[in-house]
Enzyme design. Structure first.
Site, PDB file in Angstrom:
ATOM      1  N   GLU A 104      47.450   2.687  53.663  1.00  0.00           N
ATOM      2  CA  GLU A 104      46.727   3.180  54.909  1.00  0.00           C
ATOM      3  C   GLU A 104      45.607   3.338  55.533  1.00  0.00           C
ATOM      4  OE1 GLU A 104      48.894   4.704  53.222  1.00  0.00           O
ATOM      5  OE2 GLU A 104      47.680   7.086  53.360  1.00  0.00           O
ATOM      6  N   CYS A 151      51.758   7.445  47.380  1.00  0.00           N
ATOM      7  CA  CYS A 151      50.458   8.198  45.790  1.00  0.00           C
ATOM      8  C   CYS A 151      51.537   9.670  45.058  1.00  0.00           C
ATOM      9  CB  CYS A 151      49.702   9.361  46.517  1.00  0.00           C
ATOM     10  SG  CYS A 151      48.656  10.042  45.479  1.00  0.00           S
ATOM     11  N   TYR A 152      51.361  10.273  46.582  1.00  0.00           N
ATOM     12  CA  TYR A 152      52.384  11.378  45.713  1.00  0.00           C
ATOM     13  C   TYR A 152      54.090  11.334  45.919  1.00  0.00           C
ATOM     14  CZ  TYR A 152      54.602  16.497  45.454  1.00  0.00           C
ATOM     15  OH  TYR A 152      55.619  17.468  45.253  1.00  0.00           O
ATOM     16  N   VAL A 186      36.090   8.289  78.774  1.00  0.00           N
ATOM     17  CA  VAL A 186      37.775   7.564  78.543  1.00  0.00           C
ATOM     18  C   VAL A 186      38.279   8.852  77.899  1.00  0.00           C
ATOM     19  CG1 VAL A 186      38.726   6.324  77.123  1.00  0.00           C
ATOM     20  CG2 VAL A 186      36.427   5.599  77.789  1.00  0.00           C
ATOM     21  N   ASP A 187      38.624   9.785  76.850  1.00  0.00           N
ATOM     22  CA  ASP A 187      39.519  10.221  76.137  1.00  0.00           C
ATOM     23  C   ASP A 187      40.063  11.413  77.931  1.00  0.00           C
ATOM     24  OD1 ASP A 187      38.695   8.859  74.779  1.00  0.00           O
ATOM     25  OD2 ASP A 187      37.191  10.228  73.301  1.00  0.00           O
ATOM     26  N   LYS A 202      40.552   5.024  69.555  1.00  0.00           N
ATOM     27  CA  LYS A 202      39.776   4.531  71.259  1.00  0.00           C
ATOM     28  C   LYS A 202      40.848   3.392  71.669  1.00  0.00           C
ATOM     29  CE  LYS A 202      36.412   6.250  73.253  1.00  0.00           C
ATOM     30  NZ  LYS A 202      36.216   7.528  73.715  1.00  0.00           N
ATOM     31  N   HIS A 224      46.661   4.264  47.787  1.00  0.00           N
ATOM     32  CA  HIS A 224      46.930   4.547  49.294  1.00  0.00           C
ATOM     33  C   HIS A 224      46.762   3.289  50.356  1.00  0.00           C
ATOM     34  CE1 HIS A 224      47.338   8.943  49.248  1.00  0.00           C
ATOM     35  NE2 HIS A 224      46.393   8.685  48.962  1.00  0.00           N
ATOM     36  N   GLY A 237      50.254  14.093  49.189  1.00  0.00           N
ATOM     37  CA  GLY A 237      50.273  15.692  49.194  1.00  0.00           C
ATOM     38  C   GLY A 237      49.619  16.009  47.736  1.00  0.00           C
TER      39      GLY A 237
END
Ligand code: XMP
Length: 513
Positions: free
Chosen positions: A174, A82-83, A229-230, A369, A172, A55
């Site tokens: 992620e 983190c936060y 595709v999307d 994707k 982080h 955050g």
């Protein structure tokens, strides 16, 4: 069957969706919810673990975001990022302060040292790069916690109380820049929360279908189908969820590859939806007549596209929702400011403000994707649609150098088809991410039979790339190139020369225009 769930409490960080993506990559279902969730709501949600996101605030500020009181006593494992990590320290008896004190602010890649006896780092290397972005730091770690990582600048980078299953990391895990970040999340899910990995794309599909049904009710949904595709997967999802309440407008601008328009139409036949195919080829071609400048082509096609869509929208009248196949990289991309415009990429993603609708629904916005492709498969779209390579909005118009004519389009379609057909015989394990033919504006002399020819040169282009920002040319085996070249000059009239492009990007671009 009820899946195990991870609750991601969002404290306003920018990576909440990325955390969700990582958790799902580990085959565990998760949802991102606001930090304001109450204890009873959390209990009702019944997660096997909770992740606090980062955050922008400082935990010690008066109006900063805090989780519900009592959350640490629920007995549910928590990972604070983190936060989120600083929240643990702040609430459990440690302290957090501005890192300036110690000159411990860290942004970007940071060499970090891990205590691998902590379950979070179990089985991983004891040092590696982590991605930091913090102006505050944990000055004192909370009572009962042990220090689990440090960096060169910052003494307290990760903490854990393994008995209570509370973990905090200042960096982080992620983001891709953190080495072994996904493994840390995996450890949290499997070794700490007891995940069994019961979440699949099939579950996600059912989840999305239910969400669409409950949101749309008896309403009507409009979607601009491009055949990519999307938008195709998005359309299939809505088709499965709400059938005839969905109207798809497919503008065929006549600049598609061989058979592509018919393939798109055929793929949706199994659903009972309203598919409006607008065959606007002649209209686009007449607007493009005499135009040779690439950016002008793009502009004309973009404008005309909107105009056609607008006309169809008016015929349809009021609709309740507009569906869009925005995917996660688009969400990230749109947050970026691009330096110089090299090419004004026209995508069928802009908001048609002339359509009268109350809300946009973007069911793919959390997916990458590869996940979109997998979802398409689950929905029963044919393989050639879900594995389709990227195709630019302006289509073959930017693969014909110079003026576009019906004859040139016909030549390019055939040559491109042959190239793709031959490549697809060998592609299963190659990394060719985009491959296509281009009609150059060069005519040259050749000899066929006993006669002189003066005909077009076709160029072949194939690239290997991760993000299309940079690309290398594919080392296609000579015998494949040979077969393609022979077939093109034999089967396509008015082509007497085939060239293979061996430039990378930069300095070239993927497309010729
Ligand atoms: P370039 O040629 O810029 O291509 O190296 C990078 C990727 O973008 C695609 N591309 C486009 N896509 N509208 C699109 O929707 C466009 O005008 C356009 N121009 C390039 C290209 O196919 C490649 O995947």
């Amino acid at each position: 069957m009820q899946n195990q769930k991870i609750l991601i409490l969002n404290f306003g960080g920018q990576y909440d969706q990325l955390i969700a993506r990582r958790v799902r990559e580990c085959k565990v279902y998760c949802e991102v919810r606001p930090y304001t969730m109450t204890i009873s709501e959390i209990q009702e949600f019944n997660p096997i673990g909770i992740i606090f996101t980062g955050g922008p605030d400082s935990v010690y500020k008066e109006d900063s975001y805090h989780p519900a009181e009592g959350i640490f006593e629920l007995g549910i494992p928590i990972l604070g990022i983190c936060y989120g990590c600083q929240l643990l320290a702040h609430h459990l008896g440690g302290s957090v302060t501005a890192a300036e004190d110690l000159n411990a602010r860290e942004y970007g890649k940071t060499l970090t040292f891990y205590d691998t006896s902590c379950l979070l780092f179990d089985g991983l290397k004891s040092e590696g790069i982590s991605w930091m972005s913090h102006g505050d730091y944990m000055k004192k770690i909370p009572k009962g916690f042990k220090l689990a990582a440090h960096s060169q600048k910052c003494p307290n980078v990760a903490i854990c109380d393994e008995k209570k299953k509370l973990y905090g990391v200042q960096f982080h895990p992620e983001v891709n820049h953190t080495e072994n970040g996904t493994s840390m999340i995996y450890n949290f899910l499997y070794k700490i929360c007891g995940a069994v990995g019961d979440w699949t794309m099939e579950d996600y599909m059912h989840h999305c279908i239910e969400e669409i049904r409950s949101k749309v009710g008896t309403g009507k949904v409009l979607l601009a189908l491009s055949g990519g595709v999307d938008s195709s997967v998005c359309a299939a999802l809505f088709a499965e969820a709400i059938g005839s309440q969905l109207t798809c407008v497919f503008v065929d601008h006549g600049l598609l590859r061989k058979d592509e328009g018919d393939e798109v139409e055929a793929a949706f036949q199994k659903w009972n939806i309203n598919l409006i195919r607008v065959n606007a080829g002649e209209r686009f071609l007449s607007r493009l007549s005499g135009i040779t400048e690439p950016e002008e082509k793009r502009k004309i096609i973009g404008e005309e596209f909107i105009r056609v869509f607008e006309e169809e929208g008016k015929k349809i009248g009021k609709t309740d929702y507009l569906a869009q196949g925005t995917i996660y990289p688009d969400v990230i991309e749109s947050g970026k400011e691009n330096a110089e415009t090299i090419k004004s990429h026209h995508n069928v993603g802009g908001l048609p403000d002339f359509v009268d609708f109350k809300e946009i629904i973007e069911p793919l916005r959390l997916l990458f994707k590869d996940e979109v492709r997998e979802l398409g498969r689950q929905l029963g779209l044919p393989e050639y649609m879900v594995m389709r390579q990227p195709f630019p909005g302006p289509g073959l118009a930017i693969r014909i150098i110079g003026e576009i004519t019906e004859e040139k389009l016909a030549i390019l379609r055939e040559a491109d088809y042959i190239f793709r057909e031959e490549v697809e015989k060998i592609t299963s394990d190659t990394k060719m991410n985009q491959y296509f033919a281009v009609l150059t504006n060069m005519k040259s002399v050749g000899v066929m039979g006993d006669g002189r020819t003066y005909d077009w040169a076709v160029a072949l282009r194939s690239v290997e790339t991760e993000d299309f920002m940079t690309a290398d040319w594919s080392r296609i085996p000579y015998d494949v190139l040979d077969r393609v070249s022979r077939r093109i000059v034999n089967e396509v009239s008015h082509v007497n020369r085939v060239l293979y492009d061996i430039t990378s990007k930069p300095p070239s671009t993927v497309e010729f225009e």
